[in-house]
Design a protein around this motif. Structure first.
Motif, PDB file in Angstrom:
ATOM      1  N   GLY A 175       0.815  -1.213   0.000  1.00  0.00           N
ATOM      2  CA  GLY A 175       0.000   0.000   0.000  1.00  0.00           C
ATOM      3  C   GLY A 175       0.846   1.259   0.000  1.00  0.00           C
ATOM      4  O   GLY A 175       0.556   2.229  -0.715  1.00  0.00           O
ATOM      5  N   VAL A 176       1.913   1.251   0.792  1.00  0.00           N
ATOM      6  CA  VAL A 176       2.849   2.377   0.833  1.00  0.00           C
ATOM      7  C   VAL A 176       3.516   2.564  -0.534  1.00  0.00           C
ATOM      8  O   VAL A 176       3.727   3.682  -0.999  1.00  0.00           O
ATOM      9  N   THR A 177       3.829   1.454  -1.188  1.00  0.00           N
ATOM     10  CA  THR A 177       4.519   1.495  -2.486  1.00  0.00           C
ATOM     11  C   THR A 177       3.659   2.132  -3.570  1.00  0.00           C
ATOM     12  O   THR A 177       4.152   2.863  -4.427  1.00  0.00           O
ATOM     13  N   ILE A 178       2.353   1.867  -3.536  1.00  0.00           N
ATOM     14  CA  ILE A 178       1.478   2.303  -4.636  1.00  0.00           C
ATOM     15  C   ILE A 178       0.595   3.498  -4.273  1.00  0.00           C
ATOM     16  O   ILE A 178      -0.194   3.947  -5.106  1.00  0.00           O
ATOM     17  N   ILE A 179       0.743   4.051  -3.070  1.00  0.00           N
ATOM     18  CA  ILE A 179      -0.197   5.053  -2.567  1.00  0.00           C
ATOM     19  C   ILE A 179      -0.315   6.284  -3.471  1.00  0.00           C
ATOM     20  O   ILE A 179      -1.373   6.885  -3.597  1.00  0.00           O
ATOM     21  N   ASN A 180       0.778   6.660  -4.136  1.00  0.00           N
ATOM     22  CA  ASN A 180       0.742   7.864  -4.984  1.00  0.00           C
ATOM     23  C   ASN A 180       0.602   7.523  -6.469  1.00  0.00           C
ATOM     24  O   ASN A 180       0.904   8.334  -7.336  1.00  0.00           O
ATOM     25  N   ASN A 181       0.144   6.291  -6.758  1.00  0.00           N
ATOM     26  CA  ASN A 181      -0.058   5.838  -8.138  1.00  0.00           C
ATOM     27  C   ASN A 181       1.177   6.107  -9.017  1.00  0.00           C
ATOM     28  O   ASN A 181       1.089   6.816 -10.031  1.00  0.00           O
TER      29      ASN A 181
END
Length: 246
Positions: free
Chosen positions: A144-150
């Motif tokens: 989730g942290v990896t993809i949070i900013n798309n």
């Protein structure tokens, strides 16, 4: 359009050459399977791409430029094999912190975090300390942290490692959603069914050398139309490494 371009990349540690004139490209919007046994050089290549190692020869570029944290960090999401988050903090605080670090406003970071937690079935743990979660739950938070900013480029090193089939399917669905939204994904895995489902093209790396590179159809054709599982066993079956050391 080419997003990642690796040309004649070589890397030595002391006298040992771990990567030997490796060349490949990753195109915008594709899922690229970066495959190999433990110690084949996959993680080493990714670390060099992200500027953590200096190549002994050749070039590695993202969008035509060597990696620069100030310029490209916000457009790249990297999930390393060795996970690492602030385990004494609450889940929502950790996710919001990293969201803000990646350029999101406080409310936006919080809302995206809550939406993701709902998506992966962890809403009730938003105010739980990270170290109270199971390993698999922590791994979901790390994704989730990896993809949070798309991010435009996702580099995922064994993202489903240790997951049961239900959670593996959930994460693959999430990765696929990001691809459909235009993200480019470099996917490191040992799970050939994940490769068959998600990847457009693959590279098989052994001892720092590309043994096969191209579309899944082309790679299967090269090996007499065997399944990817059988190809993996043929290429890497004579190895007995137990730990990832490259």
């Amino acid at each position: 359009r080419t997003i990642v371009d690796v040309k004649d990349f070589s890397l030595k540690f002391g006298e040992k050459t771990v990567i030997k004139k490796l060349s490949f490209q990753v195109n915008k919007g594709e899922v690229f399977g970066f495959l190999g046994s433990n110690g084949s050089g996959k993680t080493t290549t990714i670390r060099a791409l992200l500027g953590l190692y200096q190549p002994s020869g050749g070039t590695l570029t993202i969008d035509g430029q060597p990696f620069e944290p100030s310029n490209t960090a916000s457009t790249i999401g990297y999930l390393p094999e060795e996970r690492g988050l602030y385990k004494k903090e609450k889940v929502i605080d950790v996710m919001r912190y990293f969201g803000e670090l990646k350029g999101l406003g406080k409310e936006d970071a919080k809302n995206r975090s809550l939406k993701y937690l709902k998506r992966v079935g962890l809403s009730e743990y938003a105010n739980t300390r990270l170290d109270k979660l199971s390993g698999g739950q922590q791994q979901k938070i790390q994704l989730g942290v990896t993809i949070i900013n798309n991010p435009e480029l996702l580099i995922l090193d064994e993202p489903t490692k240790g997951f049961d089939p239900v959670n593996r399917r959930l994460l693959m669905d999430i990765i696929d959603e990001h691809r459909q939204a235009g993200a480019t994904v470099i996917f490191i895995t040992h799970q050939m069914e994940e490769v068959e489902r998600l990847c457009d093209r693959v590279l098989l790396l052994k001892d720092g050398v590309a043994r096969a590179y191209g579309s899944i159809k082309d790679v299967r054709k090269k090996f007499g139309n065997k399944s990817l599982d059988d190809i993996f066993i043929q290429v890497y079956g004579d190895e007995n490494e137990e730990t990832e050391n490259a």
